[in-house]
Design a protein around this motif. Structure first.
Motif, short mmCIF file in Angstrom:
data_model
loop_
_atom_site.label_atom_id
_atom_site.label_comp_id
_atom_site.label_asym_id
_atom_site.label_seq_id
_atom_site.Cartn_x
_atom_site.Cartn_y
_atom_site.Cartn_z
N VAL A 15 38.96 -31.19 47.48
CA VAL A 15 38.71 -30.20 48.54
C VAL A 15 39.81 -29.14 48.55
CG1 VAL A 15 38.65 -29.88 51.05
CG2 VAL A 15 37.34 -31.72 50.00
N ILE A 16 41.05 -29.55 48.43
CA ILE A 16 42.17 -28.61 48.41
C ILE A 16 42.08 -27.70 47.20
CG2 ILE A 16 44.67 -28.43 48.16
CD1 ILE A 16 44.82 -30.99 49.94
N ALA A 17 41.76 -28.25 46.03
CA ALA A 17 41.62 -27.42 44.83
C ALA A 17 40.47 -26.43 44.98
CB ALA A 17 41.40 -28.32 43.61
N GLY A 18 39.38 -26.87 45.57
CA GLY A 18 38.24 -25.98 45.80
C GLY A 18 38.58 -24.85 46.74
N LEU A 19 39.31 -25.16 47.80
CA LEU A 19 39.72 -24.12 48.75
C LEU A 19 40.68 -23.12 48.10
CD1 LEU A 19 40.19 -26.19 52.02
CD2 LEU A 19 38.41 -24.50 51.54
N ALA A 20 41.58 -23.62 47.27
CA ALA A 20 42.52 -22.73 46.57
C ALA A 20 41.76 -21.80 45.63
CB ALA A 20 43.56 -23.55 45.81
N ALA A 21 40.78 -22.32 44.89
CA ALA A 21 39.99 -21.49 43.98
C ALA A 21 39.18 -20.46 44.77
CB ALA A 21 39.07 -22.38 43.14
#
Length: 55
Positions: A15-21
């Motif tokens: 989720v954190i990686a998706g939000l950063a992208a």
């Protein structure tokens, strides 16, 4: 940690990686929308940046 919740850290990381992208995409889109540069020039610049990133 309970046996059925071992996957939670991985899920949070995804989720954190998706939000950063998403945030990076939104920033670049905002720059393109607000730019005075022509669409062709913007695309050429982005393609050059992508090529340099792959090299």
């Amino acid at each position: 940690m309970a046996r059925e919740h071992w996957w939670l850290p991985f899920r949070l990381l995804a989720v954190i990686a998706g939000l950063a992208a998403f945030w990076e995409c939104a920033k670049e889109t905002w720059k393109l929308v607000r730019s005075k540069e022509s669409t062709k020039a913007q695309l050429d610049r982005l393609e050059d940046e992508a090529r340099r990133g792959q090299a």
